[in-house]
Design an enzyme around this catalytic site. Structure first.
Site, mmCIF file in Angstrom:
data_model
loop_
_atom_site.group_PDB
_atom_site.id
_atom_site.type_symbol
_atom_site.label_atom_id
_atom_site.label_comp_id
_atom_site.label_asym_id
_atom_site.label_seq_id
_atom_site.Cartn_x
_atom_site.Cartn_y
_atom_site.Cartn_z
ATOM 1 C CE1 TYR A 156 -13.022 13.359 -3.646
ATOM 2 C CE2 TYR A 156 -11.429 11.524 -4.022
ATOM 3 C CZ TYR A 156 -12.020 12.249 -2.983
ATOM 4 O OH TYR A 156 -11.820 11.976 -1.795
ATOM 5 C CE LYS A 163 -9.431 11.371 0.363
ATOM 6 N NZ LYS A 163 -8.995 11.960 1.909
HETATM 7 P P1 NAD Z 1 -13.985 18.789 6.312
HETATM 8 O O1 NAD Z 1 -14.076 20.060 5.671
HETATM 9 O O2 NAD Z 1 -14.948 18.984 7.454
HETATM 10 O O3 NAD Z 1 -12.721 18.451 6.970
HETATM 11 C C1 NAD Z 1 -11.434 18.381 6.249
HETATM 12 C C2 NAD Z 1 -10.738 18.760 7.365
HETATM 13 O O4 NAD Z 1 -9.236 19.023 6.842
HETATM 14 C C3 NAD Z 1 -10.909 20.230 7.757
HETATM 15 O O5 NAD Z 1 -10.974 20.206 9.258
HETATM 16 C C4 NAD Z 1 -9.621 21.234 7.596
HETATM 17 O O6 NAD Z 1 -9.327 22.056 8.520
HETATM 18 C C5 NAD Z 1 -8.593 19.975 7.479
HETATM 19 N N1 NAD Z 1 -7.428 20.593 6.636
HETATM 20 C C6 NAD Z 1 -7.246 20.821 5.381
HETATM 21 N N2 NAD Z 1 -6.180 21.431 5.096
HETATM 22 C C7 NAD Z 1 -5.395 21.511 6.115
HETATM 23 C C8 NAD Z 1 -4.134 21.729 6.728
HETATM 24 N N3 NAD Z 1 -3.241 22.214 5.864
HETATM 25 N N4 NAD Z 1 -3.738 21.395 7.882
HETATM 26 C C9 NAD Z 1 -4.470 20.883 8.760
HETATM 27 N N5 NAD Z 1 -5.737 20.632 8.367
HETATM 28 C C10 NAD Z 1 -6.267 20.995 7.051
HETATM 29 O O7 NAD Z 1 -14.712 17.539 5.564
HETATM 30 P P2 NAD Z 1 -14.667 16.142 5.509
HETATM 31 O O8 NAD Z 1 -15.488 15.514 4.571
HETATM 32 O O9 NAD Z 1 -14.906 15.724 7.223
HETATM 33 O O10 NAD Z 1 -13.358 15.397 5.427
HETATM 34 C C11 NAD Z 1 -12.411 14.726 6.356
HETATM 35 C C12 NAD Z 1 -11.630 13.424 5.678
HETATM 36 O O11 NAD Z 1 -12.883 12.598 5.274
HETATM 37 C C13 NAD Z 1 -11.083 14.077 4.297
HETATM 38 O O12 NAD Z 1 -9.890 13.232 4.215
HETATM 39 C C14 NAD Z 1 -11.865 13.623 3.420
HETATM 40 O O13 NAD Z 1 -11.270 13.399 1.899
HETATM 41 C C15 NAD Z 1 -12.445 12.330 3.767
HETATM 42 N N6 NAD Z 1 -13.736 11.852 3.175
HETATM 43 C C16 NAD Z 1 -14.819 12.617 3.080
HETATM 44 C C17 NAD Z 1 -16.120 12.114 2.373
HETATM 45 C C18 NAD Z 1 -17.164 13.136 2.314
HETATM 46 O O14 NAD Z 1 -18.244 12.920 1.586
HETATM 47 N N7 NAD Z 1 -17.112 14.143 3.299
HETATM 48 C C19 NAD Z 1 -16.112 11.034 1.892
HETATM 49 C C20 NAD Z 1 -14.888 10.419 1.870
HETATM 50 C C21 NAD Z 1 -13.672 10.752 2.694
#
Ligand code: NAD
Length: 270
Positions: A156, A163
């Protein structure tokens, strides 16, 4: 179901139907909220437009948070449609996947800065602009974090550092904006198979399975689990809650070591 009728929400972070932000947007729309959603670039626009239209969202704007002025432009566009916003979801994160493998110590200067800019600073910049739309009746800002902020999770790496900074930002923003009634919180979600997670983090399947096998609820989480908690934060049910990092992880954050399942007899309480 929480009632969000009459509330207006801005959602950033939809890439496709697997995105946590999409699960949250869909459920917020079902609960009666009026939404504006964003897309990062033209490739993702093609996926986001039909999703937005499927829940009746008419206003879909571009926003690449890595570009200076992009968040400011977004709020100018939002300002042409709405004068007030009730909630904002920040579901945005990025790091070069070549550095979400191996050792954190190898993180490059460029990727460190870019990861922190996109995954952390963008939330502060959003809050800065959103406050102008929330000054009369307050509002709710929500971001998405992960346990890798608190403990070392293999691969990570710099995203864990980002984070940790994001979670600290939640506390500082909560303190700054609380006096004008704006609440700032984060969900710390368990692993979910999304583009960013499964496509970006080396060994994601191992992280997912380990969590499912060892979390107290003995399961992972779904988009819907995250959305349920998000709706609580968007709604008045959380009216006195700010500065919190709320785990939505089937309880994994309380676990100290690998689970040992007790024989059924030991569960019998007399
Ligand atoms: P995802 O890939 O569906 O979403 C990530 C989003 O970030 C995308 O929509 C992407 O377009 C956007 N993004 C990246 N760079 C960008 C930029 N320069 N400008 C605007 N948008 C940008 O994946 P996800 O897992 O749904 O992630 C959403 C959030 O949830 C993130 O912060 C991720 O760290 C967090 N999260 C995810 C998980 C998991 O396991 N999926 C767990 C905990 C937290």
């Amino acid at each position: 179901m929480v009632n969000l009728s009459g509330k207006k929400g801005l959602i950033l972070g939809i890439a496709n139907k697997d995105s946590l932000a999409w699960g949250i947007a869909e459920k917020a729309a079902q609960a009666g909220a009026e939404l504006i959603v964003t897309y990062q670039n033209d490739v993702l626009k093609k996926r986001v437009l039909p999703l937005a239209s499927s829940i009746g969202v008419e206003n879909v704007f571009p926003c690449d948070v890595s570009q200076e002025g992009s968040i400011c432009t977004l709020f100018e566009q939002v300002g042409k449609v709405w004068s007030e916003i009730d909630f904002v979801l920040h579901g945005v994160a990025f790091s070069d996947k070549s550095e979400l493998k191996g050792l954190y110590v190898n993180t490059s200067r460029n990727n460190f800065l870019n990861t922190l800019l996109i995954s952390c600073y963008s939330f502060t910049e959003l809050a800065f602009h959103a406050q102008n739309f929330m000054k009369d009746k307050g509002g709710s800002l929500l971001t998405l974090s992960y346990y890798g902020a608190e403990k070392v999770i293999p691969h990570y790496n710099v995203m864990g550092v980002a984070k940790a900074a994001l979670e600290s930002s939640v506390r500082y923003l909560a303190s700054d904006l609380g006096p004008v009634g704006i609440r700032v919180n984060a969900l710390s979600c368990g692993p979910v198979r999304t583009l960013a997670a499964a496509g970006g983090i080396d060994g994601f399947n191992y992280i997912l399975k380990w969590t499912q096998d060892n979390a107290p609820l003995r399961r992972g989480i779904t988009q819907e689990d995250a959305a349920n908690s998000a709706l609580y934060y968007f709604s008045d049910l959380s009216s006195a809650v700010t500065g919190s990092i709320h785990p939505v992880d089937s309880g994994y954050h309380v676990v100290g070591m690998k689970a040992v399942d007790a024989p059924d007899l030991e569960r019998v309480v007399v």
